[in-house]
Design an enzyme around this catalytic site. Structure first.
Site, PDB file in Angstrom:
ATOM      1  N   ASP A  76       0.769  -3.928  -5.774  1.00  0.00           N
ATOM      2  CA  ASP A  76       1.419  -2.929  -6.571  1.00  0.00           C
ATOM      3  C   ASP A  76       2.724  -2.775  -6.131  1.00  0.00           C
ATOM      4  O   ASP A  76       3.529  -2.350  -5.179  1.00  0.00           O
ATOM      5  CB  ASP A  76       0.876  -1.468  -5.854  1.00  0.00           C
ATOM      6  CG  ASP A  76       1.390  -0.215  -6.512  1.00  0.00           C
ATOM      7  OD1 ASP A  76       1.880  -0.551  -7.677  1.00  0.00           O
ATOM      8  OD2 ASP A  76       0.971   0.941  -6.147  1.00  0.00           O
TER       9      ASP A  76
ATOM     10  N   ALA B  13       0.808  -1.240   0.004  1.00  0.00           N
ATOM     11  CA  ALA B  13       0.015  -0.053   0.030  1.00  0.00           C
ATOM     12  C   ALA B  13       0.558   1.209   0.047  1.00  0.00           C
ATOM     13  O   ALA B  13       0.415   2.129  -0.452  1.00  0.00           O
ATOM     14  CB  ALA B  13      -0.845  -0.083   1.116  1.00  0.00           C
TER      15      ALA B  13
ATOM     16  N   CYS C 171       5.040   0.122 -11.905  1.00  0.00           N
ATOM     17  CA  CYS C 171       5.042   1.350 -12.731  1.00  0.00           C
ATOM     18  C   CYS C 171       6.616   1.295 -13.329  1.00  0.00           C
ATOM     19  O   CYS C 171       7.380   2.164 -13.358  1.00  0.00           O
ATOM     20  CB  CYS C 171       5.301   2.525 -11.768  1.00  0.00           C
ATOM     21  SG  CYS C 171       6.174   2.722 -10.299  1.00  0.00           S
TER      22      CYS C 171
END
Length: 435
Positions: A312, A243, A365
């Protein structure tokens, strides 16, 4: 500070960053502390010069005739003025007068290089402004388009905001921030975009009432899309396993309309620190923070219970080079290997918490296939109880059907990039655990 003094400061800073391999943000902070006479306008102007120089370090140095591995900071900054800011020889010479606080006058060779401004014969890594050793990684993702893709990563990024559906709808946010001239983002139904000015600056929205009240959050459109593609719905049990500061946790909570439960955690307690204040400001009431103890995340009670686990994943961050141009010059092969290892570990942890029929959504990313499609292919080979949700189907289910054209070649996920989608670089793969 005069423009000449700002230029001298930028050259010194670029030299420090390149020689010491220092993060740009740290170098700028130290420079500001050591030069308290510099006002906010000076700090912003110097910072923008440094950012721009690092965006085009390789091509600017090539333009100036620098071919060695350790390129002079002066060559990088002067080449940037011609390549990125469009200044001609005389305009650059006027800044390099040799007067007090100004850079030394241009040498004959510098004048000739600036007059020619020629990148003819430059190799792909120079034309695309990335480290030569990454050519294979970018070729694996983009093939012959890698130069154009990398060049887009060297451009200035806009400021993107996400409207918090718990507090505001986009038309109202557009009005509230109208004095900043925002535009709706083209792909995310929740986004606002504010273009940088001629110097690359964007407004400080953190002082805006809409931000202070939690109606908008700073979040790149690509990150917004990744959050939407995760497929969180009201009433779900969701685990946000990496997170960090909570950007995607906030987005998931809004998609869930505060119904159901989000468990947010991260292996690094320091990264979680901002999440509490952000959740409160955004009006999120369905998030439970699981703070790690000695690096161990307390999640045993969630095993096999989650409708959705969002990973993530830690990555090289190559998709964010527009915002952090110094990062691409610090990355090393060992960094990529380390991130690959961390990704495998977090995927292995995540799978234990997905219930039969539940979803595991993997996001980076990064634009490197080694961290994206190749990582998912390896995971699926090792864990046949998981299957890929076809990217087109996942995009359609999220109301984002136009994204289907950005599926990576093996059909393992969606790959977004500044050139393709006008966003930061993101990879999103959705998997289901077979019932």
């Amino acid at each position: 500070m005069t423009p000449e003094a700002r230029l001298s400061a930028a050259i010194d800073l670029v030299d420090t960053i390149l020689r010491q391999k220092r993060p740009l943000a740290h170098a700028l902070k130290d420079w500001g502390a050591a030069n308290r006479y510099a006002g906010s306008g000076d700090r912003n102007a110097v910072g923008n010069l440094v950012h721009d120089a690092l965006r085009v370090k390789a091509s600017a140095a090539w333009l100036m005739g620098a071919r060695e591995a350790e390129v002079p900071a002066r060559a990088v900054v002067l080449g940037m003025l011609a390549r990125l800011r469009g200044l001609d020889v005389e305009a650059i010479a006027a800044l390099c007068s040799g007067a007090r606080f100004a850079p030394a006058p241009l040498e004959a060779g510098e004048r000739a290089a600036l007059a020619a401004a020629d990148l003819a014969g430059a190799p792909p890594d120079v034309a695309g402004d990335y480290p030569a050793w990454l050519d294979g990684e970018l070729a694996a993702s983009f093939g012959g388009d890698r130069i154009a893709e990398a060049a887009a990563l060297a451009a200035r990024a806009p400021l993107d905001l996400r409207c918090n559906a718990l507090k505001i709808i986009r038309p109202e946010a557009l009005k509230a921030l109208g004095h900043l001239a925002p535009e709706p983002t083209p792909l995310s139904p929740l986004g606002l975009r504010i273009a940088p000015n001629a110097e690359g600056r964007v407004p400080h929205v953190q002082s805006e009432p809409a931000f202070l009240k939690g109606a908008v959050e700073v979040q790149d459109e690509g990150s917004q899309l990744a959050s939407l593609l995760a497929g969180a719905r009201p009433g779900m049990q969701v685990l946000d396993l990496c997170a960090g500061g909570g950007g995607k946790t906030l987005a998931l909570a809004a998609e869930m309309n505060n119904k159901g439960q989000i468990f947010a955690t991260d292996g690094d307690a320091r990264r979680l620190a901002p999440i509490h204040e952000r959740l409160s400001r955004a009006g999120v009431r369905n998030a439970q923070i699981r703070t790690p103890r000695a690096g161990v995340m307390p999640l045993d009670d969630l095993a096999g219970r989650m409708d959705l686990v969002l990973v993530d994943a830690p990555c090289t961050g190559s998709g964010t080079w527009r915002r952090h141009p110094d990062a691409k010059w610090r990355i090393r092969p060992a960094s990529l290997d380390l991130r690959r290892s961390e990704q495998r570990a977090v995927l292995d942890l995540a799978r234990h918490h997905v219930k039969p029929g539940g979803r595991l959504v993997y996001v980076t990313c990064s634009l490197f296939d080694a961290e994206n499609g190749a990582q998912i292919a390896d995971f699926l080979a090792a864990h046949p109880d998981f299957a890929v949700v076809p990217p087109a189907a996942n995009a359609a289910a999220a109301g984002l059907a136009p994204l289907a054209v950005h599926a990576e070649p093996r059909g393992l996920g969606l790959l977004l990039s500044p050139l393709r989608t006008g966003t930061d670089g993101f990879f999103v793969a959705a998997l289901t655990r077979k019932a």
